[in-house]
Motif scaffolding. Structure first.
Motif, PDB file in Angstrom:
ATOM      1  N   MET A  93      14.402  17.514  15.863  1.00  0.00           N
ATOM      2  CA  MET A  93      13.551  17.177  17.013  1.00  0.00           C
ATOM      3  C   MET A  93      13.376  15.673  17.143  1.00  0.00           C
ATOM      4  O   MET A  93      13.471  15.113  18.232  1.00  0.00           O
ATOM      5  CB  MET A  93      12.187  17.835  16.864  1.00  0.00           C
ATOM      6  N   LEU A  94      13.103  15.011  16.025  1.00  0.00           N
ATOM      7  CA  LEU A  94      12.849  13.575  16.069  1.00  0.00           C
ATOM      8  C   LEU A  94      14.105  12.770  16.368  1.00  0.00           C
ATOM      9  O   LEU A  94      14.016  11.665  16.912  1.00  0.00           O
ATOM     10  CB  LEU A  94      12.240  13.095  14.749  1.00  0.00           C
ATOM     11  N   SER A  95      15.274  13.316  16.040  1.00  0.00           N
ATOM     12  CA  SER A  95      16.508  12.571  16.273  1.00  0.00           C
ATOM     13  C   SER A  95      16.815  12.452  17.757  1.00  0.00           C
ATOM     14  O   SER A  95      17.486  11.517  18.162  1.00  0.00           O
ATOM     15  CB  SER A  95      17.677  13.228  15.538  1.00  0.00           C
ATOM     16  N   ASP A 137      -3.949  11.136  23.408  1.00  0.00           N
ATOM     17  CA  ASP A 137      -3.163   9.902  23.431  1.00  0.00           C
ATOM     18  C   ASP A 137      -1.824  10.042  22.713  1.00  0.00           C
ATOM     19  O   ASP A 137      -1.276   9.050  22.242  1.00  0.00           O
ATOM     20  CB  ASP A 137      -3.960   8.723  22.850  1.00  0.00           C
ATOM     21  N   ARG A 138      -1.304  11.230  22.614  1.00  0.00           N
ATOM     22  CA  ARG A 138       0.013  11.479  22.033  1.00  0.00           C
ATOM     23  C   ARG A 138       0.851  12.239  23.056  1.00  0.00           C
ATOM     24  O   ARG A 138       0.359  13.172  23.679  1.00  0.00           O
ATOM     25  CB  ARG A 138      -0.076  12.315  20.745  1.00  0.00           C
ATOM     26  N   SER A 139       2.094  11.850  23.193  1.00  0.00           N
ATOM     27  CA  SER A 139       2.967  12.577  24.110  1.00  0.00           C
ATOM     28  C   SER A 139       3.703  13.709  23.407  1.00  0.00           C
ATOM     29  O   SER A 139       4.195  14.617  24.053  1.00  0.00           O
ATOM     30  CB  SER A 139       3.973  11.629  24.764  1.00  0.00           C
ATOM     31  N   ALA A 140       3.788  13.653  22.073  1.00  0.00           N
ATOM     32  CA  ALA A 140       4.510  14.686  21.329  1.00  0.00           C
ATOM     33  C   ALA A 140       3.806  14.977  20.011  1.00  0.00           C
ATOM     34  O   ALA A 140       3.563  14.072  19.218  1.00  0.00           O
ATOM     35  CB  ALA A 140       5.942  14.237  21.068  1.00  0.00           C
ATOM     36  N   VAL A 141       3.488  16.251  19.799  1.00  0.00           N
ATOM     37  CA  VAL A 141       2.802  16.676  18.578  1.00  0.00           C
ATOM     38  C   VAL A 141       3.489  17.935  18.049  1.00  0.00           C
ATOM     39  O   VAL A 141       3.846  18.836  18.811  1.00  0.00           O
ATOM     40  CB  VAL A 141       1.303  16.967  18.838  1.00  0.00           C
ATOM     41  N   TRP A 182       5.057  10.260  18.254  1.00  0.00           N
ATOM     42  CA  TRP A 182       5.116  11.527  17.541  1.00  0.00           C
ATOM     43  C   TRP A 182       4.034  11.623  16.475  1.00  0.00           C
ATOM     44  O   TRP A 182       3.866  10.726  15.670  1.00  0.00           O
ATOM     45  CB  TRP A 182       6.467  11.689  16.845  1.00  0.00           C
ATOM     46  N   ARG A 183       3.334  12.725  16.487  1.00  0.00           N
ATOM     47  CA  ARG A 183       2.369  13.026  15.426  1.00  0.00           C
ATOM     48  C   ARG A 183       2.706  14.413  14.907  1.00  0.00           C
ATOM     49  O   ARG A 183       2.889  15.350  15.681  1.00  0.00           O
ATOM     50  CB  ARG A 183       0.945  12.975  15.952  1.00  0.00           C
ATOM     51  N   ALA A 234       7.191   8.806  12.301  1.00  0.00           N
ATOM     52  CA  ALA A 234       6.170   9.655  12.920  1.00  0.00           C
ATOM     53  C   ALA A 234       4.873   9.505  12.136  1.00  0.00           C
ATOM     54  O   ALA A 234       4.879   9.181  10.955  1.00  0.00           O
ATOM     55  CB  ALA A 234       6.612  11.115  12.923  1.00  0.00           C
ATOM     56  N   ASP A 235       3.786   9.767  12.817  1.00  0.00           N
ATOM     57  CA  ASP A 235       2.467   9.750  12.196  1.00  0.00           C
ATOM     58  C   ASP A 235       2.244  11.123  11.563  1.00  0.00           C
ATOM     59  O   ASP A 235       2.241  12.132  12.273  1.00  0.00           O
ATOM     60  CB  ASP A 235       1.424   9.458  13.273  1.00  0.00           C
TER      61      ASP A 235
END
Length: 170
Positions: free
Chosen positions: A147-149, A59-63, A10-11, A41-42
């Motif tokens: 979202m992150l949970s 190179d990120r799957s989720a932004v 995650w970014r 997360a970044d």
């Protein structure tokens, strides 16, 4: 935090500039850091990135992108925009004016759009007062935490194109 993928996937990028009114993306990142989300997360702040945004999507799957917007909504409204809708609204590309929509259109054309890309807009404007701004930033943090949970809690309000929070200016 339990969520899909690893923490490195995650970014979250706050887009804007340090200029008042266009700093809502940056303020959201500061609020997320204060809430400890930098542990899962970044988090980045980018000053009107233009085409350099592509480097931060690869190179990120989720932004998640957070930016100020002017869509005619009440100041402080928080809206989740689909990347597709934002790309559709992009102006024809120009090397002199590559905003967020145009940068995402370029990323799409080059095939470097992440699998999960969310854009959160916070309505700005001269009537955005401190209370509305604070409430909007809390709503952004709530949405991102949901979202992150990865548990779906609160995601029913995270529908692209739907205004999820609108604080009326008194």
């Amino acid at each position: 935090m339990n969520r899909e993928g690893s923490a490195e996937d995650w970014r979250i990028i706050g887009v804007g500039s340090p200029v008042a009114g266009d700093d809502l993306g940056w303020a959201a990142i500061a609020a997320l850091e204060a809430a400890g989300l930098n542990r899962c997360a970044d988090l980045l702040c980018l000053d009107r990135p233009g085409p350099s945004l592509l480097d931060h999507l690869q190179d990120r799957s989720a932004v998640i992108l957070i930016d100020a917007m002017q869509a005619g909504l009440p100041p402080g409204s928080v809206r989740v925009l689909s990347a597709a809708a934002l790309i559709t609204s992009a102006h024809p590309p120009s090397s002199h004016d590559l905003g967020l929509a145009e940068a995402l259109a370029l990323a799409c054309a080059l095939g470097c759009i992440p699998d999960r890309l969310y854009v959160i807009g916070v309505e700005t404007g001269p009537a955005l007062d401190g209370a509305s701004r604070s409430a909007a930033l809390r709503e952004v943090a709530r949405l991102i935490q949901a979202m992150l949970s990865g548990n779906g809690s609160g995601l029913e309000t995270f529908d692209p194109g739907r205004t999820v929070s609108s604080q009326q200016v008194q």
